[in-house]
Design a protein around this motif. Structure first.
Motif, PDB file in Angstrom:
ATOM      1  N   LYS A 179     -86.122 -65.377 -52.502  1.00  0.00           N
ATOM      2  CA  LYS A 179     -84.819 -64.824 -52.870  1.00  0.00           C
ATOM      3  C   LYS A 179     -84.579 -64.920 -54.368  1.00  0.00           C
ATOM      4  N   LYS A 206     -87.511 -59.607 -42.551  1.00  0.00           N
ATOM      5  CA  LYS A 206     -86.522 -58.823 -43.285  1.00  0.00           C
ATOM      6  C   LYS A 206     -85.121 -59.058 -42.725  1.00  0.00           C
ATOM      7  N   TYR A 207     -85.002 -59.242 -41.429  1.00  0.00           N
ATOM      8  CA  TYR A 207     -83.711 -59.488 -40.794  1.00  0.00           C
ATOM      9  C   TYR A 207     -83.051 -60.739 -41.361  1.00  0.00           C
ATOM     10  N   ASP A 210     -82.001 -60.005 -45.152  1.00  0.00           N
ATOM     11  CA  ASP A 210     -80.821 -59.141 -45.227  1.00  0.00           C
ATOM     12  C   ASP A 210     -79.530 -59.925 -45.007  1.00  0.00           C
ATOM     13  N   ARG A 211     -79.577 -61.016 -44.243  1.00  0.00           N
ATOM     14  CA  ARG A 211     -78.361 -61.774 -43.920  1.00  0.00           C
ATOM     15  C   ARG A 211     -78.223 -63.056 -44.742  1.00  0.00           C
TER      16      ARG A 211
END
Length: 362
Positions: A179, A206-207, A210-211
């Motif tokens: 990140k 990716k899930y 994304d959060r």
């Protein structure tokens, strides 16, 4: 510290840019074609028993045996208020949790089985003490859901006179690095590498990315690396690399947090690389390696995650050409002359997510 001869392979992989000429995660055939968690499909299996000589973090992480479809469970922190505070009558029972790796459904089931949460997913264990040994994300379908659950249980347990706490795992460092630093090149010691490439190669979803929010990052960055509770020295990784960061628990935890706070990509990469080492307690000299940590930081037994029990027992990864059989994991693995307790039941490889009360029965 370089893995010595006879101690087994270093199988965690971080990746060089060269590995991504054709991204492994776009393959549509092979053992990962079916039942892969949402996000990025895992790359082809690397044989963990045939690594290059010496320690270089350029091999893929432990392979994942196909588990079939995994149900995602939503845990809403706001569905019910936290329990009212209750008077404490002294420390409650102590529990530890092995690597979760995004398998929220399995975690909820294991915590319920031990009577730590109720049917609604809320803390119901009063003054009990619960420690997670790290690696909440990557590979499984809902790593952020796992972090959200642990954060909420921490508040609920404290309100009940107990606690729920967590240690820093190498995958927390990997997610933080992916990140913060993305594709910034780092000096891996084996060519140019990036956190983003390493995260994808080691099961990054990716899930989850994304959060991922600031409060998740802040929570992960503040996690301790080592703790001692009731004579149990709790760490994530089965390595002596912790000794590189201080001669006391407080010093190690302070050094790790300061390294993360300085936000230097190469420093964080080196920390991740060292926390990725494994199998230091497994073979000849393993008991002495455990004693070096116990003598420095205290405790009479070390409790760790990181290395799946099926690999410590040699139950998977054979070279005899036979198909993989699902590993049988009944509980923690005690080894190194009884001084080490392994808690990673191999949930990502069709093993078991372990939640165990300590001390172990004789």
């Amino acid at each position: 510290m370089t893995q010595g001869a006879g101690q087994g392979p270093e199988v965690e992989r971080t990746a060089t840019l060269r590995d991504f000429r054709v991204p492994a995660y776009v393959h549509e055939t092979g053992p990962y074609a079916q039942g892969t968690p949402p996000g990025n499909a895992a790359p082809p299996v690397h044989d963990p028993l045939d690594p290059p000589a010496g320690y270089t973090p350029t091999q893929r992480d432990l392979p994942v045996i196909n588990r079939g479809d995994t149900l995602q469970v939503t845990v809403d922190p706001a569905t019910a208020p936290a329990p009212a505070p209750v008077p404490s009558t002294g420390p409650g029972p102590l529990f530890v949790v092995g690597d979760v790796h995004g398998y929220l459904e399995e975690l909820i089931a294991a915590l319920r089985e031990k009577g730590l949460i109720d049917a609604a997913g809320h803390w119901c264990a009063g003054t009990a003490r619960l420690w997670f040994l790290g690696d909440f994300t990557d590979r499984g379908p809902d790593g952020i859901g796992v972090i959200d659950l642990v954060m909420r249980l921490s508040a609920e347990a404290a309100a009940s006179g107990g606690y729920c706490k967590a240690l820093m795992g190498n995958h927390e460092l990997l997610l933080l690095g992916a990140k913060r630093f993305g594709d910034t090149p780092v000096n891996s010691g084996a060519g140019t590498a990036t956190f983003q490439a390493a995260w994808l190669l080691n099961g990054g979803q990716k899930y989850d990315m994304d959060r991922l929010q600031d409060h998740h990052l802040q929570w992960m960055a503040r996690l301790d690396a080592v703790e001692e509770v009731d004579g149990h020295l709790l760490v994530h990784s089965d390595t002596t690399a912790y000794l590189d960061y201080g001669d006391s628990i407080e010093a190690v935890n302070d050094t790790v947090r300061e390294t993360i706070t300085r936000n230097d990509a190469d420093e964080v990469w080196d920390l991740f690389r060292k926390f990725t080492k494994r199998f230091s307690f497994r073979d000849e000299g393993g008991a002495d390696a455990v004693r070096s940590l116990l003598d420095t930081y205290g405790g009479t037994r070390i409790v760790h995650g990181h290395s799946p029990i099926p690999y410590l027992l040699g139950e998977v990864g054979s070279e005899d050409g036979e198909e993989h059989r699902d590993p049988v994991v009944e509980g923690p693995h005690v080894y190194a002359d009884g001084l080490a307790i392994a808690m990673d039941g191999g949930v990502t490889m069709a093993g078991k997510l372990l939640v165990q009360q300590l001390p172990l029965e004789s």
